[in-house]
Write a protein that holds these residues in place. Sequence first.
Motif, mmCIF file in Angstrom:
data_model
loop_
_atom_site.group_PDB
_atom_site.id
_atom_site.type_symbol
_atom_site.label_atom_id
_atom_site.label_comp_id
_atom_site.label_asym_id
_atom_site.label_seq_id
_atom_site.Cartn_x
_atom_site.Cartn_y
_atom_site.Cartn_z
ATOM 1 N N LYS A 175 0.849 -1.178 0.000
ATOM 2 C CA LYS A 175 0.000 0.000 0.000
ATOM 3 C C LYS A 175 0.890 1.236 0.000
ATOM 4 O O LYS A 175 2.102 1.135 0.245
ATOM 5 N N ASP A 179 -0.998 0.338 6.988
ATOM 6 C CA ASP A 179 -2.337 -0.200 7.230
ATOM 7 C C ASP A 179 -2.258 -1.290 8.294
ATOM 8 O O ASP A 179 -1.462 -2.217 8.179
ATOM 9 N N GLU A 256 -11.751 1.015 0.437
ATOM 10 C CA GLU A 256 -10.672 0.798 1.399
ATOM 11 C C GLU A 256 -10.715 -0.639 1.931
ATOM 12 O O GLU A 256 -9.678 -1.294 2.068
ATOM 13 N N SER A 276 -7.321 3.769 -3.074
ATOM 14 C CA SER A 276 -6.881 3.764 -1.681
ATOM 15 C C SER A 276 -6.811 5.177 -1.107
ATOM 16 O O SER A 276 -6.930 5.360 0.106
#
Length: 310
Positions: A175, A179, A256, A276
């Motif tokens: 990502k 996260d 998401e 995202s």
Amino acid sequence: MILMNSTQVSHFTLDAYFDVGLLKYVIFLIILTFYISIIGANVFLIVVICVNRSLHEPMYLFLCSLFVNELCGSTGLFPSLLVQILSDIHTVSAPLCFLQIFSVYTYANVQFYNLALMSYDGYLAICHPLHYNTRMTSNKAAMFIALTWFFPILHVSVMISLSGSLQLCGNIINKVYCDNFLIVKLACSDTTANNTYGLVYMFTVIAALIIVIFYSYMRILRVCFSGSKQTRQKALSTCTPHLVSLFNFSFGGFFEIIQSRFDMSGVPNMLRIFLSLYFFTFPPLFNPLIHGLNLTKVRIICKSLLFGKV
């Protein structure tokens, strides 16, 4: 310091970035423009609400809380994102990674609490207008706002404590920002506590907030269909910006969840990154515009500040 001692890695690698050559400077300017716009729009409306006593009413106080939260969430994401765009080595230290997780997850939770609170406030104003001033006083509004910040901060703190105690067997996060769910997936120790806590929170707190939102809008719609023309106009003018904010938040939240839980390797990199970032870009950018342009009091005061006495 506790987080660094309890994890096997000192840094994480953000693996979603890819080489775009000189185009990275264009992307940097676009992201910077978004960030400056978010800061400017939210700060402006926060100042408008704070300095005008006529706006010190529950509805506007809830909006102020919404705008402050959007500032915090954007600041937790965009400065790091801008640095990573220009960097050739996309790594972040473990403490900073967990700090970013705390910021973005708190933003998401407070935003959801705020939207539920605003829907309940709209329900009281439309369905119980004669009793609104007794049911939603300034003191009660301040207490509700405090709770919408306290519980998310408490929840995210517990979540990070559980994640920080895991033994990790990797440090690559697919990502453009840190996260928590992806860090838990890196664990080679038992994650039962993390999973159980997440499920309990989802089926109790999140479910309760969803029920509040649905109940409030179902009652409001009932008034719209059965009330007078004036009542319908008031309901629509009050609820339209709330519903737009809710759908915008839900749309971003859906992508998401998809990004974190499912394999997105078949989706183009640029589209994955866009989806995202949608959650942290478009709600904070459009909410001030939606509410600022729709609410008559705010619109009049903004005009007087920008263009002189109206």
